[in-house]
Design a protein around this motif. Structure first.
Motif, PDB file in Angstrom:
ATOM      1  N   TRP A 191      -0.720  -3.373  14.045  1.00 13.83           N
ATOM      2  CA  TRP A 191      -1.987  -3.536  14.765  1.00 13.83           C
ATOM      3  C   TRP A 191      -2.496  -4.961  14.659  1.00 13.83           C
ATOM      4  CZ3 TRP A 191      -2.286   0.288  17.914  1.00 13.83           C
ATOM      5  CH2 TRP A 191      -1.884   1.567  17.538  1.00 13.83           C
ATOM      6  N   GLY A 192      -1.571  -5.904  14.762  1.00 11.12           N
ATOM      7  CA  GLY A 192      -1.931  -7.313  14.764  1.00 11.12           C
ATOM      8  C   GLY A 192      -1.973  -7.967  13.401  1.00 11.12           C
ATOM      9  N   ASN A 193      -1.758  -7.212  12.347  1.00  6.30           N
ATOM     10  CA  ASN A 193      -1.808  -7.749  10.987  1.00  6.30           C
ATOM     11  C   ASN A 193      -0.391  -7.924  10.438  1.00  6.30           C
ATOM     12  OD1 ASN A 193      -4.732  -7.562  10.805  1.00  6.30           O
ATOM     13  ND2 ASN A 193      -4.421  -5.334  10.700  1.00  6.30           N
ATOM     14  N   PRO A 194      -0.026  -9.132  10.021  1.00  4.62           N
ATOM     15  CA  PRO A 194       1.342  -9.377   9.533  1.00  4.62           C
ATOM     16  C   PRO A 194       1.581  -8.791   8.140  1.00  4.62           C
ATOM     17  CG  PRO A 194       0.038 -11.376   9.354  1.00  4.62           C
ATOM     18  CD  PRO A 194      -0.829 -10.374  10.051  1.00  4.62           C
ATOM     19  N   TYR A 195       2.772  -8.230   7.957  1.00  2.00           N
ATOM     20  CA  TYR A 195       3.201  -7.707   6.659  1.00  2.00           C
ATOM     21  C   TYR A 195       4.578  -8.277   6.338  1.00  2.00           C
ATOM     22  CZ  TYR A 195      -0.416  -4.055   6.389  1.00  2.00           C
ATOM     23  OH  TYR A 195      -1.602  -3.366   6.288  1.00  2.00           O
ATOM     24  N   SER A 196       4.799  -8.507   5.057  1.00  2.00           N
ATOM     25  CA  SER A 196       6.125  -8.911   4.565  1.00  2.00           C
ATOM     26  C   SER A 196       6.430  -8.064   3.337  1.00  2.00           C
ATOM     27  CB  SER A 196       6.145 -10.393   4.206  1.00  2.00           C
ATOM     28  OG  SER A 196       7.400 -10.755   3.661  1.00  2.00           O
ATOM     29  N   VAL A 197       7.533  -7.327   3.385  1.00  2.00           N
ATOM     30  CA  VAL A 197       7.897  -6.408   2.304  1.00  2.00           C
ATOM     31  C   VAL A 197       9.298  -6.771   1.809  1.00  2.00           C
ATOM     32  CG1 VAL A 197       8.234  -4.001   1.635  1.00  2.00           C
ATOM     33  CG2 VAL A 197       6.492  -4.584   3.343  1.00  2.00           C
ATOM     34  N   THR A 198       9.452  -6.881   0.502  1.00  2.00           N
ATOM     35  CA  THR A 198      10.743  -7.172  -0.113  1.00  2.00           C
ATOM     36  C   THR A 198      11.089  -6.035  -1.063  1.00  2.00           C
ATOM     37  OG1 THR A 198      10.161  -9.514  -0.025  1.00  2.00           O
ATOM     38  CG2 THR A 198      12.092  -8.917  -1.312  1.00  2.00           C
ATOM     39  N   THR A 199      12.305  -5.510  -0.950  1.00  9.17           N
ATOM     40  CA  THR A 199      12.692  -4.300  -1.682  1.00  9.17           C
ATOM     41  C   THR A 199      14.019  -4.526  -2.392  1.00  9.17           C
ATOM     42  OG1 THR A 199      11.731  -3.077   0.184  1.00  9.17           O
ATOM     43  CG2 THR A 199      12.924  -1.803  -1.475  1.00  9.17           C
ATOM     44  N   ALA A 200      14.092  -4.132  -3.656  1.00 11.91           N
ATOM     45  CA  ALA A 200      15.327  -4.266  -4.441  1.00 11.91           C
ATOM     46  C   ALA A 200      15.459  -3.083  -5.381  1.00 11.91           C
ATOM     47  CB  ALA A 200      15.327  -5.571  -5.233  1.00 11.91           C
ATOM     48  N   CYS A 201      16.667  -2.886  -5.902  1.00  8.81           N
ATOM     49  CA  CYS A 201      16.942  -1.847  -6.899  1.00  8.81           C
ATOM     50  C   CYS A 201      17.582  -2.495  -8.117  1.00  8.81           C
ATOM     51  CB  CYS A 201      17.881  -0.784  -6.325  1.00  8.81           C
ATOM     52  SG  CYS A 201      18.417   0.456  -7.529  1.00  8.81           S
ATOM     53  N   HIS A 202      17.075  -2.172  -9.288  1.00 12.92           N
ATOM     54  CA  HIS A 202      17.634  -2.708 -10.530  1.00 12.92           C
ATOM     55  C   HIS A 202      19.085  -2.248 -10.673  1.00 12.92           C
ATOM     56  CE1 HIS A 202      18.136  -3.672 -14.770  1.00 12.92           C
ATOM     57  NE2 HIS A 202      16.975  -4.317 -14.730  1.00 12.92           N
ATOM     58  N   GLY A 215      -2.637  -9.887   4.398  1.00 10.84           N
ATOM     59  CA  GLY A 215      -4.068 -10.099   4.227  1.00 10.84           C
ATOM     60  C   GLY A 215      -4.848  -8.806   4.270  1.00 10.84           C
ATOM     61  N   GLN A 216      -4.186  -7.714   4.675  1.00 12.11           N
ATOM     62  CA  GLN A 216      -4.850  -6.415   4.750  1.00 12.11           C
ATOM     63  C   GLN A 216      -4.690  -5.650   3.441  1.00 12.11           C
ATOM     64  OE1 GLN A 216      -6.613  -5.487   7.674  1.00 12.11           O
ATOM     65  NE2 GLN A 216      -6.242  -7.683   7.897  1.00 12.11           N
ATOM     66  N   GLU A 217      -5.528  -4.653   3.264  1.00 15.54           N
ATOM     67  CA  GLU A 217      -5.406  -3.781   2.098  1.00 15.54           C
ATOM     68  C   GLU A 217      -4.052  -3.086   2.130  1.00 15.54           C
ATOM     69  OE1 GLU A 217      -7.587   0.146   3.966  1.00 15.54           O
ATOM     70  OE2 GLU A 217      -8.778  -1.320   2.841  1.00 15.54           O
ATOM     71  N   LYS A 218      -3.566  -2.787   0.949  1.00 20.63           N
ATOM     72  CA  LYS A 218      -2.252  -2.159   0.831  1.00 20.63           C
ATOM     73  C   LYS A 218      -2.409  -0.831   0.105  1.00 20.63           C
ATOM     74  CE  LYS A 218      -1.639  -6.191  -0.477  1.00 20.63           C
ATOM     75  NZ  LYS A 218      -2.512  -6.822   0.531  1.00 20.63           N
ATOM     76  N   ASN A 219      -2.016   0.223   0.777  1.00 20.30           N
ATOM     77  CA  ASN A 219      -2.171   1.567   0.238  1.00 20.30           C
ATOM     78  C   ASN A 219      -0.798   2.227   0.172  1.00 20.30           C
ATOM     79  OD1 ASN A 219      -3.138   3.987  -0.643  1.00 20.30           O
ATOM     80  ND2 ASN A 219      -4.371   4.445   1.162  1.00 20.30           N
ATOM     81  N   ILE A 220      -0.246   2.302  -1.027  1.00 19.11           N
ATOM     82  CA  ILE A 220       1.062   2.909  -1.233  1.00 19.11           C
ATOM     83  C   ILE A 220       0.864   4.378  -1.595  1.00 19.11           C
ATOM     84  CG2 ILE A 220       3.209   2.852  -2.556  1.00 19.11           C
ATOM     85  CD1 ILE A 220       2.723   0.402  -0.801  1.00 19.11           C
ATOM     86  N   VAL A 221       1.574   5.256  -0.900  1.00 21.13           N
ATOM     87  CA  VAL A 221       1.493   6.679  -1.207  1.00 21.13           C
ATOM     88  C   VAL A 221       2.816   7.134  -1.815  1.00 21.13           C
ATOM     89  CG1 VAL A 221       2.186   7.344   1.139  1.00 21.13           C
ATOM     90  CG2 VAL A 221       0.984   8.984  -0.318  1.00 21.13           C
ATOM     91  N   LEU A 222       2.723   7.847  -2.929  1.00 26.04           N
ATOM     92  CA  LEU A 222       3.881   8.453  -3.596  1.00 26.04           C
ATOM     93  C   LEU A 222       3.785   9.952  -3.388  1.00 26.04           C
ATOM     94  CD1 LEU A 222       2.801   5.890  -5.484  1.00 26.04           C
ATOM     95  CD2 LEU A 222       4.758   6.575  -6.874  1.00 26.04           C
ATOM     96  N   ARG A 223       4.765  10.510  -2.702  1.00 26.55           N
ATOM     97  CA  ARG A 223       4.776  11.938  -2.374  1.00 26.55           C
ATOM     98  C   ARG A 223       6.014  12.577  -2.997  1.00 26.55           C
ATOM     99  NH1 ARG A 223       5.226  12.419   3.668  1.00 26.55           N
ATOM    100  NH2 ARG A 223       4.460  14.552   3.359  1.00 26.55           N
ATOM    101  N   PHE A 224       5.795  13.692  -3.673  1.00 30.64           N
ATOM    102  CA  PHE A 224       6.890  14.348  -4.376  1.00 30.64           C
ATOM    103  C   PHE A 224       7.121  15.742  -3.792  1.00 30.64           C
ATOM    104  CE2 PHE A 224       4.971  11.359  -7.359  1.00 30.64           C
ATOM    105  CZ  PHE A 224       6.076  10.563  -7.633  1.00 30.64           C
ATOM    106  N   PRO A 225       8.325  15.994  -3.248  1.00 26.04           N
ATOM    107  CA  PRO A 225       8.601  17.274  -2.586  1.00 26.04           C
ATOM    108  C   PRO A 225       9.229  18.294  -3.528  1.00 26.04           C
ATOM    109  CG  PRO A 225      10.386  15.775  -2.164  1.00 26.04           C
ATOM    110  CD  PRO A 225       9.412  15.027  -3.049  1.00 26.04           C
ATOM    111  N   TYR A 226       9.222  19.528  -3.093  1.00 27.60           N
ATOM    112  CA  TYR A 226       9.999  20.597  -3.721  1.00 27.60           C
ATOM    113  C   TYR A 226      11.330  20.675  -2.970  1.00 27.60           C
ATOM    114  CZ  TYR A 226      10.923  25.174  -5.878  1.00 27.60           C
ATOM    115  OH  TYR A 226      11.457  26.217  -6.607  1.00 27.60           O
ATOM    116  N   PRO A 227      12.416  21.056  -3.629  1.00 27.40           N
ATOM    117  CA  PRO A 227      13.714  21.125  -2.932  1.00 27.40           C
ATOM    118  C   PRO A 227      13.748  22.228  -1.883  1.00 27.40           C
ATOM    119  CG  PRO A 227      13.973  21.138  -5.327  1.00 27.40           C
ATOM    120  CD  PRO A 227      12.535  21.366  -5.060  1.00 27.40           C
ATOM    121  N   THR A 228      14.572  22.003  -0.877  1.00 22.54           N
ATOM    122  CA  THR A 228      14.790  23.045   0.130  1.00 22.54           C
ATOM    123  C   THR A 228      15.961  23.944  -0.239  1.00 22.54           C
ATOM    124  OG1 THR A 228      16.306  21.681   1.423  1.00 22.54           O
ATOM    125  CG2 THR A 228      13.956  21.509   1.951  1.00 22.54           C
ATOM    126  N   GLY A 229      16.954  23.376  -0.917  1.00 27.13           N
ATOM    127  CA  GLY A 229      18.150  24.148  -1.240  1.00 27.13           C
ATOM    128  C   GLY A 229      19.014  24.449  -0.039  1.00 27.13           C
TER     129      GLY A 229
END
Length: 747
Positions: A191-202, A215-229
């Protein structure tokens, strides 16, 4: 003139010596220059194949990982739109250790899935096999439970808290996987606001590191599911919050520790951040607008700073629990985010510098660029998905297929390439799982009346055999242990292979003991036969299949190799005499009057029955995967290759079939066919932007295809034992000037 008295005329002998030294020095310098020119610029080869994504595309997910843990992201560099991607390449967070079973309320037992079959083996025993329908309704239900449990779980979804309509507001997407450093860089405007995200795995811990600049607020959501099997899906049931819970164990200004409980499965999540941020449980207003409800398994990490940096680590229950006791937690055990990125870069730089590499940039064939792309991306994907301490599942650590379980007949296609491409240590990690599985394999052999170890087909970390109407009758997974151990022995330069021989010698011996005992003696024809099996071409039936060609060839090579190992261990007096007698009398490969190999000795309608011209053209593996043996007639194999090329039902094949065809063509001195096989324009030979081998809507990725590709290219470059030709699998007409280094030849 002042210095002339210092110069003394040289003798003729001295001048000749100096001239010889000069010429020798020039030769050395020329050789150095040539060697320098021939050396491959590895960074250039890898970097020019970086995947680039410019749109939200459910088949364009990218992954970071360390072989035993992986995190797959969408165009935001996180898992912000899981619903959009769930039917493409899903946004998985998976590990080797993350498994779950639904409560066994009915008390199902493994023996309830067993059914007796009498294939007329010499032991006179009707062996019991674990199948999907052993008879009664109770037995069928037991088999269904045992197939689906345990299943691999999605450890948690981590993304920007965006709504589905925000996808329309995402513009200027540019995402690139930096292969050389193992880092994903994502840029976009929301929506007109620039984002730059860098992702790595140890590389050594099951941890992701992320930086988000905006420059915008950053809201990270962590969602944990139940298995479907379920058999094949993203393993996320978002409608079962009452069946699992997430507890906040510790919450401090810059880190939090969560405890996840899913029935009897428990694991932990540690989230650490730098700078100002708040961590809280998710909450929302009910539809009537008058009640604030706490979401039990959703959390938010919120920051208004220009740059949010955080790590998220997933920890199994059987980890050293004292490390995670609240009293022992403090800032001192937090890893700086910058250090994770630096460690990741060092790891991947080493991976690319120390392994094999192929440079196709000197080739004139316009398809060479695409082949190089597939090769480089396959090297990355297999290191990310298949280098853990258990055999990999066919869809790796991205999403579940066959309930997340792995198939031991596929381990060769996943893992053989590690030894050939200069990374035998990555193969050795998963091969060690066989020590744990050996007691179960011995139990399977005993209940079927055989000696030694009979390796299961479909299984999980516990090595329990999953019931199957097909898998329990396969045998071609049996010699894989011998083949892979032999590749490790050949790759071992520190002890001339003896470390490997001493380590795996007993497993090789017991594997061969079953192979010897399984072969039945046909007194009438003075030969040994293989029967009571479903071959690699799974369209054939166990009760009517005798002597499929690939299995015969593999049995012959496996037993010969096991005998050589016995000699290396000074144990020839134990088995080799009787083993050699059986091996020398194994049946020949059957062919028809048209000089074409049959799918099995009993499959006389091979070229008239659609059952025999679909699925894997496995009969080619008898000379392709396997080296030449006296059992193989080159002329008949060449005829068979040509017939399959022209008439096979290619719409009913799998990703590793094309590399198998290529290897057979290369060994038959048909390099053009070898290249054409690798690049055949078929659906199951499609490679996505990420490098994943697409099969169909069910299997959107298929890692045995990637592994097979690397194995075939290794053979086409470095050749095989006794081959003296350079690049034997590529045409020598000037169109394929392939440069490579660090690749080992095949047997």
């Amino acid at each position: 003139m002042y210095f002339t008295h210092l110069f003394v005329p040289l003798s003729q002998e001295t001048n000749e010596l100096l001239n010889k030294m000069k010429k020798y020095l020039m030769i050395l310098m020329a050789g150095f220059v040539l060697a320098t020119q021939a050396q491959i610029n590895r960074h250039t080869v890898v970097a020019r194949n970086n995947p680039v994504v410019t749109a939200i595309d459910s088949l364009a997910s990218l992954t970071v990982g360390n072989g035993g843990f992986a995190f797959t992201v969408d165009a935001t560099g996180l898992q912000s739109f899981p619903d959009t991607y769930r039917n493409g390449i899903p946004l998985g967070t998976m590990s080797d250790w993350g498994w779950h079973s639904f409560p066994n309320t009915e008390g199902y037992q493994a023996h309830e899935a067993l059914k007796a079959y009498d294939f007329g083996h010499h032991n006179g025993i009707a062996g019991t096999y674990s199948v999907e329908n052993a008879g009664t309704e109770r037995q069928k239900e037991a088999a269904n439970y045992l197939r689906a449990n345990p299943h691999r779980i999605h450890l948690g979804c981590i993304g920007l808290d965006l709504k589905s309509y925000d996808q329309k507001g995402m513009k200027d997407i540019h995402q690139e996987l930096d292969l050389w450093n193992g880092i994903i860089n994502s840029r976009f405007n929301l929506w007109g606001n620039p984002y730059s995200v860098t992702t790595a795995c140890h590389p050594d811990r099951d941890m992701i590191a992320v930086t988000i600049e905006s420059g915008q607020e950053k809201n990270i959501v962590l969602r944990f599911p139940y298995p479907t099997g379920k058999h094949t899906d993203d393993a996320c049931d978002w409608e079962a919050d009452n069946k699992h819970n997430t507890q906040v164990l510790v919450q401090e200004p810059q880190y939090v520790i969560l405890k996840r409980t899913l029935d009897s499965t428990t694991y932990y999540i540690k989230v650490c951040w730098e700078g100002e941020a708040t961590f809280s449980r998710d909450k929302h207003v009910t539809p009537n607008g008058d009640l604030l409800v706490m979401e039990p398994n959703n959390f938010h990490l919120y920051s208004e700073e220009n740059c949010l940096k955080f790590t998220c680590e997933f920890i199994p229950e059987d980890h050293d629990k004292t490390t995670y006791e609240p009293s022992l937690l403090n800032k001192n055990n937090m890893i700086p985010i910058g250090e994770v990125f630096e460690t990741t870069r060092n790891h991947w730089n080493t991976y690319w510098n120390e392994g094999g590499i192929v440079d196709f940039s000197h080739c004139k064939d316009p398809r060479a660029k695409e082949l190089e792309r597939r090769v480089v991306l396959s090297q990355y994907l297999l290191a990310v998905n298949c280098a853990g301490d258990t055999p990999p599942q066919e869809t790796g650590l991205t999403y579940n297929s066959w309930f997340g379980k792995y198939h031991l007949e596929m381990i060769w296609w996943h893992q053989a390439q590690f030894a050939l491409w200069g990374h035998p240590e990555l193969l050795e990690r998963s091969l060690d799982w066989y020590f744990k599985a050996a007691p179960k394999a011995r139990e399977i052999a005993r209940r079927q009346g055989f000696d030694g170890l009979r390796w299961m087909k479909m299984t999980d970390p516990s090595a329990e055999e999953a019931p199957s109407k097909v898998g329990s009758f396969l045998i071609w997974q049996q010699p894989h242990l011998i083949y892979l151990a032999e590749l490790l022995r050949r790759a071992d330069k520190t002890s001339n292979g003896m470390r490997i021989v001493n380590k795996y010698g007993d497993l090789v011996e017991e594997t061969a003991r079953f192979m010897f005992d399984f072969a039945d003696y046909d007194a009438k024809n003075d030969r040994y036969v293989l029967k009571g099996i479903i071959p690699a071409q799974e369209t054939l039936r166990a009760a009517e299949t005798v002597n499929p060609p690939f299995e015969l060839s593999y049995w012959h090579w496996g037993m010969q190799t096991a005998m050589v190992w016995q000699q290396r261990r000074n144990r020839t007096y134990i088995y080799n005499k009787v083993w050699n007698g059986m091996t020398n009398k194994l049946s020949s490969l059957a062919y028809n009057t048209d000089q074409l190999y049959l799918a099995a000795e009993t499959a006389t309608d091979t070229y008239r029955d659609i059952r025999f011209t679909s699925d894997h053209p496995a009969l080619l593996g008898a000379f392709g995967i396997m080296p030449y043996s006296p059992q193989v007639n080159r002329r008949v194999m060449r005829n068979t290759l040509n017939w399959i090329w022209d008439h096979w039902n290619w719409n009913k094949t799998w990703g590793w079939d094309y590399p198998m065809v290529a290897m057979t063509a290369a060994r038959l001195n048909e390099p053009q066919k070898a290249v054409d096989a690798l690049l055949m324009d078929k659906r199951t030979n499609t490679y996505l932007v990420s490098g994943h081998n697409y099969q169909d809507q069910r299997l959107r990725l298929y890692l045995p295809g990637n592994g097979g590709l690397l194995t075939a290219v290794a053979l086409m470059c470095a050749g095989w034992d006794g081959c003296t030709e350079k690049n034997p699998g590529f045409p020598h007409d000037g169109s394929w000037d392939v440069h490579w280094e660090g690749i080992q030849r095949m047997p």
